[in-house]
Design a protein around this motif. Structure first.
Motif, PDB file in Angstrom:
ATOM      1  N   LEU A  91       0.854  -1.216   0.078  1.00 18.67           N
ATOM      2  CA  LEU A  91       0.075  -0.082   0.066  1.00 18.67           C
ATOM      3  C   LEU A  91       0.981   1.294  -0.053  1.00 18.67           C
ATOM      4  CD1 LEU A  91      -3.143   0.863   0.347  1.00 18.67           C
ATOM      5  CD2 LEU A  91      -2.218   1.213   2.871  1.00 18.67           C
ATOM      6  N   PRO A  92       0.478   2.350  -0.875  1.00 20.08           N
ATOM      7  CA  PRO A  92       1.448   3.572  -0.759  1.00 20.08           C
ATOM      8  C   PRO A  92       1.447   3.898   0.658  1.00 20.08           C
ATOM      9  CG  PRO A  92      -0.081   3.305  -2.778  1.00 20.08           C
ATOM     10  CD  PRO A  92      -0.329   2.170  -1.882  1.00 20.08           C
ATOM     11  N   THR A  93       2.501   4.428   1.110  1.00 20.81           N
ATOM     12  CA  THR A  93       2.705   4.823   2.630  1.00 20.81           C
ATOM     13  C   THR A  93       1.692   5.875   2.771  1.00 20.81           C
ATOM     14  OG1 THR A  93       5.019   3.953   2.416  1.00 20.81           O
ATOM     15  CG2 THR A  93       4.425   5.577   4.482  1.00 20.81           C
ATOM     16  N   PRO A  94       0.716   5.779   3.910  1.00 19.94           N
ATOM     17  CA  PRO A  94      -0.066   6.915   4.090  1.00 19.94           C
ATOM     18  C   PRO A  94       0.684   7.999   5.091  1.00 19.94           C
ATOM     19  CG  PRO A  94      -0.861   4.759   4.931  1.00 19.94           C
ATOM     20  CD  PRO A  94       0.667   4.650   4.625  1.00 19.94           C
ATOM     21  N   LYS A 137      -4.526  -0.905  12.518  1.00 17.54           N
ATOM     22  CA  LYS A 137      -5.486   0.066  12.576  1.00 17.54           C
ATOM     23  C   LYS A 137      -4.882   1.706  12.283  1.00 17.54           C
ATOM     24  CE  LYS A 137      -8.834  -2.480  15.293  1.00 17.54           C
ATOM     25  NZ  LYS A 137      -9.438  -2.461  16.758  1.00 17.54           N
ATOM     26  N   CYS A 138      -3.816   1.592  12.777  1.00 18.21           N
ATOM     27  CA  CYS A 138      -3.065   3.026  12.724  1.00 18.21           C
ATOM     28  C   CYS A 138      -2.820   3.239  11.089  1.00 18.21           C
ATOM     29  CB  CYS A 138      -1.946   3.169  13.416  1.00 18.21           C
ATOM     30  SG  CYS A 138      -1.152   4.970  13.516  1.00 18.21           S
ATOM     31  N   THR A 139      -2.213   2.268  10.489  1.00 23.31           N
ATOM     32  CA  THR A 139      -1.966   2.676   9.020  1.00 23.31           C
ATOM     33  C   THR A 139      -3.363   2.830   8.352  1.00 23.31           C
ATOM     34  OG1 THR A 139      -0.119   1.187   9.054  1.00 23.31           O
ATOM     35  CG2 THR A 139      -1.148   1.550   6.892  1.00 23.31           C
ATOM     36  N   TYR A 140      -4.429   2.095   8.557  1.00 20.87           N
ATOM     37  CA  TYR A 140      -5.766   1.939   8.161  1.00 20.87           C
ATOM     38  C   TYR A 140      -6.320   3.538   8.324  1.00 20.87           C
ATOM     39  CZ  TYR A 140     -10.375   0.385   6.807  1.00 20.87           C
ATOM     40  OH  TYR A 140     -11.636   0.315   6.129  1.00 20.87           O
ATOM     41  N   ALA A 141      -6.036   4.164   9.455  1.00 21.31           N
ATOM     42  CA  ALA A 141      -6.876   5.317   9.943  1.00 21.31           C
ATOM     43  C   ALA A 141      -6.193   6.395   9.168  1.00 21.31           C
ATOM     44  CB  ALA A 141      -6.922   5.512  11.363  1.00 21.31           C
ATOM     45  N   ARG A 142      -4.720   6.352   9.043  1.00 20.13           N
ATOM     46  CA  ARG A 142      -3.926   7.406   8.336  1.00 20.13           C
ATOM     47  C   ARG A 142      -4.182   7.141   6.877  1.00 20.13           C
ATOM     48  NH1 ARG A 142       1.162   4.550   9.900  1.00 20.13           N
ATOM     49  NH2 ARG A 142       1.917   5.979   8.050  1.00 20.13           N
ATOM     50  N   ALA A 143      -4.273   6.077   6.332  1.00 13.99           N
ATOM     51  CA  ALA A 143      -4.858   6.131   4.896  1.00 13.99           C
ATOM     52  C   ALA A 143      -6.105   6.434   4.371  1.00 13.99           C
ATOM     53  CB  ALA A 143      -4.696   4.304   4.363  1.00 13.99           C
ATOM     54  N   TRP A 144      -7.019   6.227   5.638  1.00 11.86           N
ATOM     55  CA  TRP A 144      -8.579   6.540   5.296  1.00 11.86           C
ATOM     56  C   TRP A 144      -8.824   8.005   5.271  1.00 11.86           C
ATOM     57  CZ3 TRP A 144     -12.965   3.581   5.077  1.00 11.86           C
ATOM     58  CH2 TRP A 144     -14.308   4.338   4.954  1.00 11.86           C
ATOM     59  N   VAL A 145      -8.009   8.620   6.299  1.00 12.71           N
ATOM     60  CA  VAL A 145      -8.019  10.181   6.440  1.00 12.71           C
ATOM     61  C   VAL A 145      -7.473  10.756   5.430  1.00 12.71           C
ATOM     62  CG1 VAL A 145      -7.429  12.157   7.722  1.00 12.71           C
ATOM     63  CG2 VAL A 145      -8.387  10.112   8.671  1.00 12.71           C
ATOM     64  N   GLN A 146      -6.236  10.229   4.635  1.00 13.56           N
ATOM     65  CA  GLN A 146      -5.592  10.955   3.582  1.00 13.56           C
ATOM     66  C   GLN A 146      -6.559  10.716   2.295  1.00 13.56           C
ATOM     67  OE1 GLN A 146      -1.747   9.031   2.776  1.00 13.56           O
ATOM     68  NE2 GLN A 146      -1.497  10.279   0.596  1.00 13.56           N
ATOM     69  N   ASP A 197      -7.208   4.709  -8.109  1.00 11.57           N
ATOM     70  CA  ASP A 197      -6.204   5.419  -7.609  1.00 11.57           C
ATOM     71  C   ASP A 197      -5.373   4.409  -7.073  1.00 11.57           C
ATOM     72  OD1 ASP A 197      -4.454   7.350  -6.683  1.00 11.57           O
ATOM     73  OD2 ASP A 197      -5.971   8.343  -5.452  1.00 11.57           O
ATOM     74  N   LEU A 198      -4.102   4.490  -7.812  1.00  8.57           N
ATOM     75  CA  LEU A 198      -2.953   3.633  -7.123  1.00  8.57           C
ATOM     76  C   LEU A 198      -1.670   4.667  -6.656  1.00  8.57           C
ATOM     77  CD1 LEU A 198      -2.329   1.645 -10.532  1.00  8.57           C
ATOM     78  CD2 LEU A 198      -3.122   0.700  -8.332  1.00  8.57           C
ATOM     79  N   THR A 199      -2.090   5.838  -6.428  1.00  6.43           N
ATOM     80  CA  THR A 199      -1.229   6.868  -5.941  1.00  6.43           C
ATOM     81  C   THR A 199      -1.397   7.175  -4.457  1.00  6.43           C
ATOM     82  OG1 THR A 199      -0.707   8.060  -8.103  1.00  6.43           O
ATOM     83  CG2 THR A 199      -0.144   9.214  -5.988  1.00  6.43           C
ATOM     84  N   ARG A 200      -2.536   7.186  -4.144  1.00  2.19           N
ATOM     85  CA  ARG A 200      -3.213   7.284  -2.889  1.00  2.19           C
ATOM     86  C   ARG A 200      -3.260   6.000  -1.964  1.00  2.19           C
ATOM     87  NH1 ARG A 200      -2.631  11.874  -5.594  1.00  2.19           N
ATOM     88  NH2 ARG A 200      -4.224  10.748  -6.728  1.00  2.19           N
ATOM     89  N   PRO A 201      -3.227   5.845  -0.912  1.00  2.00           N
ATOM     90  CA  PRO A 201      -3.353   4.643  -0.109  1.00  2.00           C
ATOM     91  C   PRO A 201      -4.837   4.057  -0.400  1.00  2.00           C
ATOM     92  CG  PRO A 201      -3.130   6.076   1.492  1.00  2.00           C
ATOM     93  CD  PRO A 201      -2.928   6.859   0.322  1.00  2.00           C
ATOM     94  N   GLN A 202      -5.400   3.925  -1.372  1.00  2.00           N
ATOM     95  CA  GLN A 202      -6.888   3.657  -1.621  1.00  2.00           C
ATOM     96  C   GLN A 202      -7.102   2.061  -2.087  1.00  2.00           C
ATOM     97  OE1 GLN A 202      -9.697   4.132  -0.914  1.00  2.00           O
ATOM     98  NE2 GLN A 202     -11.240   4.196  -2.622  1.00  2.00           N
ATOM     99  N   LEU A 203      -6.228   1.509  -2.430  1.00  4.74           N
ATOM    100  CA  LEU A 203      -6.467   0.087  -3.164  1.00  4.74           C
ATOM    101  C   LEU A 203      -5.232  -0.948  -2.626  1.00  4.74           C
ATOM    102  CD1 LEU A 203      -6.783   1.042  -6.785  1.00  4.74           C
ATOM    103  CD2 LEU A 203      -8.501   0.368  -5.125  1.00  4.74           C
TER     104      LEU A 203
END
Length: 213
Positions: free
Chosen positions: A33-36, A180-189, A147-153
Motif C-alpha cells: 500500500l502506498p505509505t499513508p 489500525k493506525c495505518t488504516y486510519a492514516r490511509a482513510w483520512v488521507q 487510484d494507485l497513488t493514494r493509499p486507496q487500493l
C-alpha cells in the motif's frame, strides 16, 4: 592447520546458509500500500474535514465508478495491484495472476491463489458516494476507484473484504490491531485528498485510533 581450516570454512558456510534460509523463511509477502501520511498529518487532515450526515444512497451504483480500467498493456487496475502487493507473482499473456503469494494485512492471512484475494477500496465506493461523490463527475469517480497513488487500493482476503462491505471506521476496523493506525492514516488521507466528508461516529472512531498512533 588444514583440518582447522576446513572446520572454519564449513562453519562459515553453514552460518551463511542458515542466514539465507532464515531470511527466506521469515520474509512474508507484504502488501505494498502506498505509505499513508503520518499520524500527525492525518490528525490535522481529520480536523479539517467537513462533518455532516451521510447523503442518501438513492441513485448509487458501482457502475457510476468505472473500474477496473486499463493501466498498462493488458493489465487493469486489479491485476496491477495483485502484482504490486504479491510476492513471486507470475502472470499469463492476459496479465491474469497464475502464481504468487499474497499477505492480507487486515487479518494476517497469506494466500497462494489470486481467487482468494480481493482488491479493497479502502474508502468504499458507496461510502464515497455518501460522503460527497454523489455530486462528482464520472471522471473523478473513476479516479477514486482506480487510484494507485493514494493509499486507496489494497489486496486482502476476499471474505474479509466482503465482510467490511461499505462500512466506515464508525462500524468496521481490520481485525489486526497492529494495522489500525495505518488504516486510519490511509482513510483520512484519501478522504482529505478527494474532499469527502465524515460523519460524527466515523470521525470519533478515527480520532480515537489516531490519538494512539
Amino acid at each position: 592447520m588444514r583440518k582447522n581450516a576446513r572446520r572454519t570454512v564449513l562453519a562459515c558456510s553453514v552460518a551463511a546458509a542458515t542466514g539465507v534460509f532464515a531470511f527466506l523463511s521469515t520474509a512474508p509477502a507484504q502488501a505494498a500500500l502506498p505509505t499513508p501520511v503520518s499520524a500527525t498529518t492525518a490528525r490535522s487532515y481529520l480536523a479539517s474535514l467537513s462533518v455532516t450526515a451521510e447523503h442518501s444512497r438513492t441513485g448509487y451504483s458501482r457502475d457510476l465508478f468505472p473500474h477496473w480500467i486499463t493501466i498498462s498493456g493488458a493489465c487493469n487496475t486489479r491485476e496491477t495491484v495483485l502484482k504490486r502487493d504479491g510476492s513471486g507473482v507470475v502472470t499469463d499473456s492476459s496479465c491474469a495472476a497464475t502464481n504468487g503469494s499474497w499477505y492480507s494485512p487486515y487479518d494476517g492471512a497469506t494466500w497462494s491463489a489470486a481467487s482468494d484475494v480481493d482488491i479493497d477500496h479502502l474508502v468504499p465506493l458507496a461510502e464515497a458516494w455518501d460522503s460527497g461523490a454523489w455530486n462528482w463527475s464520472t471522471s473523478k469517480r473513476q479516479a477514486l476507484a482506480n487510484d494507485l497513488t493514494r493509499p486507496q487500493l489494497l489486496a486482502v482476503t476476499d471474505n474479509v473484504n466482503q465482510s467490511k462491505g461499505d462500512q466506515d471506521p464508525g462500524t468496521w476496523w481490520p481485525s489486526r490491531t497492529a494495522y489500525k493506525c495505518t488504516y486510519a492514516r490511509a482513510w483520512v488521507q484519501v478522504k482529505h485528498y478527494y474532499g469527502l466528508s465524515v460523519d460524527s461516529a466515523e470521525k470519533n472512531a478515527l480520532s480515537s485510533v489516531l490519538n494512539g498512533c
